[in-house]
Design a protein around this motif. Structure first.
Motif, PDB file in Angstrom:
ATOM      1  N   LYS A  72      -1.393   1.682  -8.320  1.00  0.00           N
ATOM      2  CA  LYS A  72      -0.559   0.579  -8.186  1.00  0.00           C
ATOM      3  C   LYS A  72      -0.460  -0.174  -7.037  1.00  0.00           C
ATOM      4  CE  LYS A  72       1.755   2.472 -12.423  1.00  0.00           C
ATOM      5  NZ  LYS A  72       1.342   1.215 -13.125  1.00  0.00           N
ATOM      6  N   LEU A  73      -0.384   0.670  -5.810  1.00  0.00           N
ATOM      7  CA  LEU A  73      -0.185  -0.229  -4.533  1.00  0.00           C
ATOM      8  C   LEU A  73      -1.603  -0.846  -4.169  1.00  0.00           C
ATOM      9  CD1 LEU A  73       1.352   2.766  -2.477  1.00  0.00           C
ATOM     10  CD2 LEU A  73       2.501   0.585  -3.283  1.00  0.00           C
ATOM     11  N   ASP A  74      -2.675  -0.381  -4.747  1.00  0.00           N
ATOM     12  CA  ASP A  74      -4.039  -1.106  -4.424  1.00  0.00           C
ATOM     13  C   ASP A  74      -3.948  -2.606  -5.380  1.00  0.00           C
ATOM     14  OD1 ASP A  74      -4.820   0.652  -2.666  1.00  0.00           O
ATOM     15  OD2 ASP A  74      -6.157   1.709  -4.224  1.00  0.00           O
ATOM     16  N   LEU A  75      -3.424  -2.354  -6.693  1.00  0.00           N
ATOM     17  CA  LEU A  75      -3.396  -3.517  -7.302  1.00  0.00           C
ATOM     18  C   LEU A  75      -2.360  -4.625  -6.781  1.00  0.00           C
ATOM     19  CD1 LEU A  75      -3.282  -1.958 -10.810  1.00  0.00           C
ATOM     20  CD2 LEU A  75      -4.835  -3.317 -10.005  1.00  0.00           C
ATOM     21  N   SER A  76      -1.343  -4.092  -6.156  1.00  0.00           N
ATOM     22  CA  SER A  76      -0.275  -4.950  -5.570  1.00  0.00           C
ATOM     23  C   SER A  76      -0.886  -5.638  -4.424  1.00  0.00           C
ATOM     24  CB  SER A  76       0.794  -4.047  -5.125  1.00  0.00           C
ATOM     25  OG  SER A  76       1.940  -4.971  -4.505  1.00  0.00           O
ATOM     26  N   LYS A  77      -1.718  -5.054  -3.659  1.00  0.00           N
ATOM     27  CA  LYS A  77      -2.514  -5.703  -2.567  1.00  0.00           C
ATOM     28  C   LYS A  77      -3.297  -6.853  -3.106  1.00  0.00           C
ATOM     29  CE  LYS A  77      -2.192  -1.928   0.472  1.00  0.00           C
ATOM     30  NZ  LYS A  77      -2.619  -0.656   1.242  1.00  0.00           N
ATOM     31  N   LYS A  78      -4.175  -6.507  -4.401  1.00  0.00           N
ATOM     32  CA  LYS A  78      -4.981  -7.235  -4.669  1.00  0.00           C
ATOM     33  C   LYS A  78      -4.332  -8.578  -5.319  1.00  0.00           C
ATOM     34  CE  LYS A  78      -7.657  -7.781  -8.978  1.00  0.00           C
ATOM     35  NZ  LYS A  78      -8.200  -7.034 -10.355  1.00  0.00           N
ATOM     36  N   TYR A  79      -3.237  -8.386  -5.861  1.00  0.00           N
ATOM     37  CA  TYR A  79      -2.507  -9.565  -6.554  1.00  0.00           C
ATOM     38  C   TYR A  79      -1.905 -10.392  -5.378  1.00  0.00           C
ATOM     39  CZ  TYR A  79      -3.450  -8.722 -11.440  1.00  0.00           C
ATOM     40  OH  TYR A  79      -3.984  -8.329 -12.505  1.00  0.00           O
ATOM     41  N   GLU A  80      -1.581  -9.735  -4.125  1.00  0.00           N
ATOM     42  CA  GLU A  80      -1.092 -10.444  -3.124  1.00  0.00           C
ATOM     43  C   GLU A  80      -2.280 -11.377  -2.507  1.00  0.00           C
ATOM     44  OE1 GLU A  80       0.607  -7.325  -0.646  1.00  0.00           O
ATOM     45  OE2 GLU A  80       2.697  -7.579  -1.773  1.00  0.00           O
ATOM     46  N   ARG A  81      -3.304 -10.800  -2.317  1.00  0.00           N
ATOM     47  CA  ARG A  81      -4.353 -11.345  -1.958  1.00  0.00           C
ATOM     48  C   ARG A  81      -4.819 -12.554  -2.598  1.00  0.00           C
ATOM     49  NH1 ARG A  81      -9.483 -11.226  -3.107  1.00  0.00           N
ATOM     50  NH2 ARG A  81      -9.418  -9.571  -4.577  1.00  0.00           N
ATOM     51  N   LEU A  82      -4.905 -12.431  -4.088  1.00  0.00           N
ATOM     52  CA  LEU A  82      -5.067 -13.553  -5.088  1.00  0.00           C
ATOM     53  C   LEU A  82      -4.240 -14.765  -4.767  1.00  0.00           C
ATOM     54  CD1 LEU A  82      -6.295 -11.420  -8.027  1.00  0.00           C
ATOM     55  CD2 LEU A  82      -7.697 -12.763  -6.796  1.00  0.00           C
ATOM     56  N   ALA A  83      -2.996 -14.179  -4.829  1.00  0.00           N
ATOM     57  CA  ALA A  83      -1.715 -15.301  -4.379  1.00  0.00           C
ATOM     58  C   ALA A  83      -2.260 -16.226  -3.248  1.00  0.00           C
ATOM     59  CB  ALA A  83      -0.346 -14.565  -4.330  1.00  0.00           C
ATOM     60  N   GLY A  84      -2.491 -15.590  -2.381  1.00  0.00           N
ATOM     61  CA  GLY A  84      -2.949 -16.520  -1.190  1.00  0.00           C
ATOM     62  C   GLY A  84      -4.129 -17.459  -1.440  1.00  0.00           C
ATOM     63  N   LEU A  85      -4.818 -16.994  -2.323  1.00  0.00           N
ATOM     64  CA  LEU A  85      -5.990 -17.967  -2.663  1.00  0.00           C
ATOM     65  C   LEU A  85      -5.984 -18.840  -3.974  1.00  0.00           C
ATOM     66  CD1 LEU A  85      -8.962 -15.013  -2.413  1.00  0.00           C
ATOM     67  CD2 LEU A  85      -8.490 -16.580  -0.915  1.00  0.00           C
TER      68      LEU A  85
ATOM     69  N   PHE B 245       0.890 -14.445  -9.436  1.00  0.00           N
ATOM     70  CA  PHE B 245       0.019 -13.224  -9.006  1.00  0.00           C
ATOM     71  C   PHE B 245       1.238 -12.594  -8.063  1.00  0.00           C
ATOM     72  CE2 PHE B 245      -4.039 -15.757  -8.974  1.00  0.00           C
ATOM     73  CZ  PHE B 245      -4.696 -15.130 -10.224  1.00  0.00           C
ATOM     74  N   LEU B 246       2.115 -13.377  -7.358  1.00  0.00           N
ATOM     75  CA  LEU B 246       3.104 -12.846  -6.558  1.00  0.00           C
ATOM     76  C   LEU B 246       4.111 -11.890  -7.593  1.00  0.00           C
ATOM     77  CD1 LEU B 246       4.172 -15.375  -4.199  1.00  0.00           C
ATOM     78  CD2 LEU B 246       2.819 -13.256  -3.620  1.00  0.00           C
ATOM     79  N   TRP B 247       4.187 -12.312  -8.885  1.00  0.00           N
ATOM     80  CA  TRP B 247       5.064 -11.526  -9.699  1.00  0.00           C
ATOM     81  C   TRP B 247       4.403 -10.120 -10.159  1.00  0.00           C
ATOM     82  CZ3 TRP B 247       4.380  -9.325 -14.538  1.00  0.00           C
ATOM     83  CH2 TRP B 247       5.728  -8.905 -15.239  1.00  0.00           C
ATOM     84  N   HIS B 248       3.054 -10.259 -10.464  1.00  0.00           N
ATOM     85  CA  HIS B 248       2.386  -9.103 -10.758  1.00  0.00           C
ATOM     86  C   HIS B 248       2.484  -8.149  -9.328  1.00  0.00           C
ATOM     87  CE1 HIS B 248       0.783 -10.013 -14.608  1.00  0.00           C
ATOM     88  NE2 HIS B 248       0.248 -11.045 -14.202  1.00  0.00           N
ATOM     89  N   ALA B 249       2.119  -8.616  -8.235  1.00  0.00           N
ATOM     90  CA  ALA B 249       2.237  -7.852  -7.095  1.00  0.00           C
ATOM     91  C   ALA B 249       3.559  -6.991  -7.030  1.00  0.00           C
ATOM     92  CB  ALA B 249       2.019  -8.548  -5.935  1.00  0.00           C
ATOM     93  N   LYS B 250       4.707  -8.013  -7.196  1.00  0.00           N
ATOM     94  CA  LYS B 250       6.169  -7.285  -7.117  1.00  0.00           C
ATOM     95  C   LYS B 250       6.058  -6.309  -8.208  1.00  0.00           C
ATOM     96  CE  LYS B 250      10.819  -8.450  -7.428  1.00  0.00           C
ATOM     97  NZ  LYS B 250      11.729 -10.058  -7.581  1.00  0.00           N
ATOM     98  N   HIS B 251       5.618  -6.303  -9.157  1.00  0.00           N
ATOM     99  CA  HIS B 251       5.931  -5.740 -10.406  1.00  0.00           C
ATOM    100  C   HIS B 251       5.210  -4.240 -10.103  1.00  0.00           C
ATOM    101  CE1 HIS B 251       6.318  -4.366 -14.651  1.00  0.00           C
ATOM    102  NE2 HIS B 251       4.949  -4.225 -14.789  1.00  0.00           N
ATOM    103  N   PHE B 252       3.736  -4.309  -9.872  1.00  0.00           N
ATOM    104  CA  PHE B 252       3.341  -3.020  -9.416  1.00  0.00           C
ATOM    105  C   PHE B 252       3.737  -2.251  -8.456  1.00  0.00           C
ATOM    106  CE2 PHE B 252      -0.648  -5.158 -11.640  1.00  0.00           C
ATOM    107  CZ  PHE B 252      -0.602  -4.268 -12.557  1.00  0.00           C
ATOM    108  N   ARG B 253       4.108  -2.925  -7.289  1.00  0.00           N
ATOM    109  CA  ARG B 253       4.817  -2.412  -5.980  1.00  0.00           C
ATOM    110  C   ARG B 253       6.192  -1.642  -6.545  1.00  0.00           C
ATOM    111  NH1 ARG B 253       3.519  -2.434  -1.135  1.00  0.00           N
ATOM    112  NH2 ARG B 253       2.206  -4.286  -1.152  1.00  0.00           N
ATOM    113  N   ALA B 254       7.007  -2.084  -7.342  1.00  0.00           N
ATOM    114  CA  ALA B 254       8.194  -1.694  -7.921  1.00  0.00           C
ATOM    115  C   ALA B 254       7.926  -0.343  -8.776  1.00  0.00           C
ATOM    116  CB  ALA B 254       8.997  -2.744  -8.781  1.00  0.00           C
TER     117      ALA B 254
END
Length: 61
Positions: A12-25, A35-44
């Motif tokens: 889940k932490l890896d998925l969060s990092k992935k979506y944060e990276r995708l948000a930047g792109l 993408f940031l919502w998904h990252a926040k969701h997985f981190r939570a």
């Protein structure tokens, strides 16, 4: 059992990092927000799982 939970937390932490990276792109603001919502969701989710795991470990001692 805790090994599988720890592995799920790491995924889940890896998925969060992935979506944060995708948000930047992302090219558009709505896509960035998605993408940031998904990252926040997985981190939570990972945080809740970690707290539960820590609580179970303290109870077993």
């Amino acid at each position: 059992m805790s090994k599988t939970v720890e592995k799920k937390i790491q995924v889940k932490l890896d998925l969060s990092k992935k979506y944060e990276r995708l948000a930047g792109l992302a090219g558009s603001k709505p896509k960035q927000n998605t993408f940031l919502w998904h990252a926040k969701h997985f981190r939570a989710q990972a945080e809740v799982m970690q707290k539960k795991l820590d609580h179970e470990k303290t109870l077993s001692k």
